[in-house]
Design a protein around this motif. Sequence first.
Motif, mmCIF file in Angstrom:
data_model
loop_
_atom_site.group_PDB
_atom_site.id
_atom_site.type_symbol
_atom_site.label_atom_id
_atom_site.label_comp_id
_atom_site.label_asym_id
_atom_site.label_seq_id
_atom_site.Cartn_x
_atom_site.Cartn_y
_atom_site.Cartn_z
ATOM 1 N N GLU A 33 51.202 46.803 37.895
ATOM 2 C CA GLU A 33 50.709 46.642 39.260
ATOM 3 C C GLU A 33 51.834 46.193 40.188
ATOM 4 O O GLU A 33 52.696 45.395 39.805
ATOM 5 C CB GLU A 33 49.575 45.609 39.297
ATOM 6 N N ARG A 82 37.712 37.724 45.469
ATOM 7 C CA ARG A 82 37.360 39.114 45.144
ATOM 8 C C ARG A 82 37.621 40.048 46.314
ATOM 9 O O ARG A 82 38.058 41.193 46.129
ATOM 10 C CB ARG A 82 35.885 39.198 44.718
ATOM 11 N N ILE A 85 41.229 40.834 46.361
ATOM 12 C CA ILE A 85 41.567 41.730 45.251
ATOM 13 C C ILE A 85 41.187 43.164 45.595
ATOM 14 O O ILE A 85 41.951 44.106 45.363
ATOM 15 C CB ILE A 85 40.859 41.273 43.948
ATOM 16 N N ARG A 86 40.004 43.337 46.176
ATOM 17 C CA ARG A 86 39.531 44.692 46.513
ATOM 18 C C ARG A 86 40.451 45.374 47.522
ATOM 19 O O ARG A 86 40.647 46.591 47.459
ATOM 20 C CB ARG A 86 38.092 44.636 47.044
ATOM 21 N N LYS A 89 43.793 46.416 45.418
ATOM 22 C CA LYS A 89 43.712 47.133 44.136
ATOM 23 C C LYS A 89 44.568 48.398 44.149
ATOM 24 O O LYS A 89 44.584 49.111 45.161
ATOM 25 C CB LYS A 89 42.258 47.503 43.835
ATOM 26 N N PRO A 90 45.237 48.686 42.991
ATOM 27 C CA PRO A 90 45.283 47.877 41.770
ATOM 28 C C PRO A 90 46.230 46.699 41.935
ATOM 29 O O PRO A 90 47.320 46.847 42.488
ATOM 30 C CB PRO A 90 45.797 48.862 40.729
ATOM 31 N N CYS A 91 45.798 45.537 41.478
ATOM 32 C CA CYS A 91 46.633 44.353 41.613
ATOM 33 C C CYS A 91 46.398 43.418 40.435
ATOM 34 O O CYS A 91 45.462 43.605 39.649
ATOM 35 C CB CYS A 91 46.333 43.622 42.927
ATOM 36 N N GLU A 112 36.320 41.906 39.128
ATOM 37 C CA GLU A 112 36.925 43.053 39.803
ATOM 38 C C GLU A 112 37.732 43.940 38.845
ATOM 39 O O GLU A 112 38.431 44.854 39.276
ATOM 40 C CB GLU A 112 37.830 42.580 40.945
ATOM 41 N N SER A 114 40.370 43.305 37.157
ATOM 42 C CA SER A 114 41.813 43.146 37.321
ATOM 43 C C SER A 114 42.308 42.104 36.323
ATOM 44 O O SER A 114 41.596 41.137 36.029
ATOM 45 C CB SER A 114 42.159 42.683 38.747
#
Length: 375
Positions: A33, A82, A85-86, A89-91, A112, A114
């Motif tokens: 990532e 979250r 993160i969304r 993404k990808p993370c 999520e 991840s």
Amino acid sequence: MEVRPVAFCGAFLFGSDAVARAGHFCREIGVEERNAVLVNDSNTWKIAGERFLKSLIDAGFDRVETTLVERGAVGSEVDKAREKIRTLKPCIVFGIGGGVNMDISKASGFLEKSAWITVPTIFSTDAMTGINATFRGEEAGVDGKSHEGDYDVTVGPPLACVVDTNIIRNAPWRFQAAGFADYVAKLCAIEDWSLAYSRGKDEDYSEYSVMLAKAQTEYLMENASRIRRMEEQAFDAFLLAMINDGFLTQIGGSSRVIFGSEHVVAQGLMEEQVTANVKGLHGEQVAIGTILMAYLQGQDWTAVRKALEEIGAPVTAKQIGLGDGAVIRTLVRARTINESWLRDRPDFYTILMEGSVTEAQAKEIALKTGVIGRS
């Protein structure tokens, strides 16, 4: 033996100035990532977060954003992480700080889908490699269910753990003393687990996990004064033992190896502190609970108390801001608290379920162990 998968934290970066190497470490262990979310609070951002961000950028990460925890271990903080993160993404997700920040990173990463890496800045809990994330009771918890008290969400192990020993050594000692107490609690936890297994209340039991936990706990108790002086070998052994908790729970197939009746008592003491408007650390509540439950179990509670005193953890009600009555009430209520935990964990049978503690018995236990004083 039933076939089951076993997974635990498989990569560690451990040593002085580890934060500066964290970015390249991520590439070495195969992290692909290019984006990352850092879960910090305002304090841990200054202690490690800023340097961590620089390390990731230097290693080629494109976007690194942070979310600051403000309300503690509650669902809204997980939702906030979250959302970050969304958008990236990808993370990969990093939990930087104490148990709260790491648990929020674990739950948000898990939900999520991840990967997450823990970066403890204090060792007040074993959250860095644990397979569970702990949250405060809410009407709608992280798992969507209602919880009256603290509850766990099983998320699995982190991808890796980064421990900068310079940061830990410079952290306020109170946190490390609390972590030590939380670890020594295994002395009571494994006794309770053995009892539950012998009574047919828990089908899962691992002598191997118990053996490892007992050996490590005995080492820490015998070397408490050396750990307090931060002698390198003993202090590093303490940190590595704390990191090992994720392995103990996974290889044992249960978290029973790390908490038992002493944590039930700690829950009651925490509730008393909340009522009295006293702020306390989880490990400090567990310290008192371990002394009391070691006595109830017929173990050498004096050795427990001695080790806790040597490490600098509280051993009396007064030291955690409570009066004698709070301890007595907690011991009397302890079975009821244990029964409430059984609703979520039917296997959580402890010595407290063997019989209720009367007010007279509670006073005697607390007096004999020196947790309260004679008036």
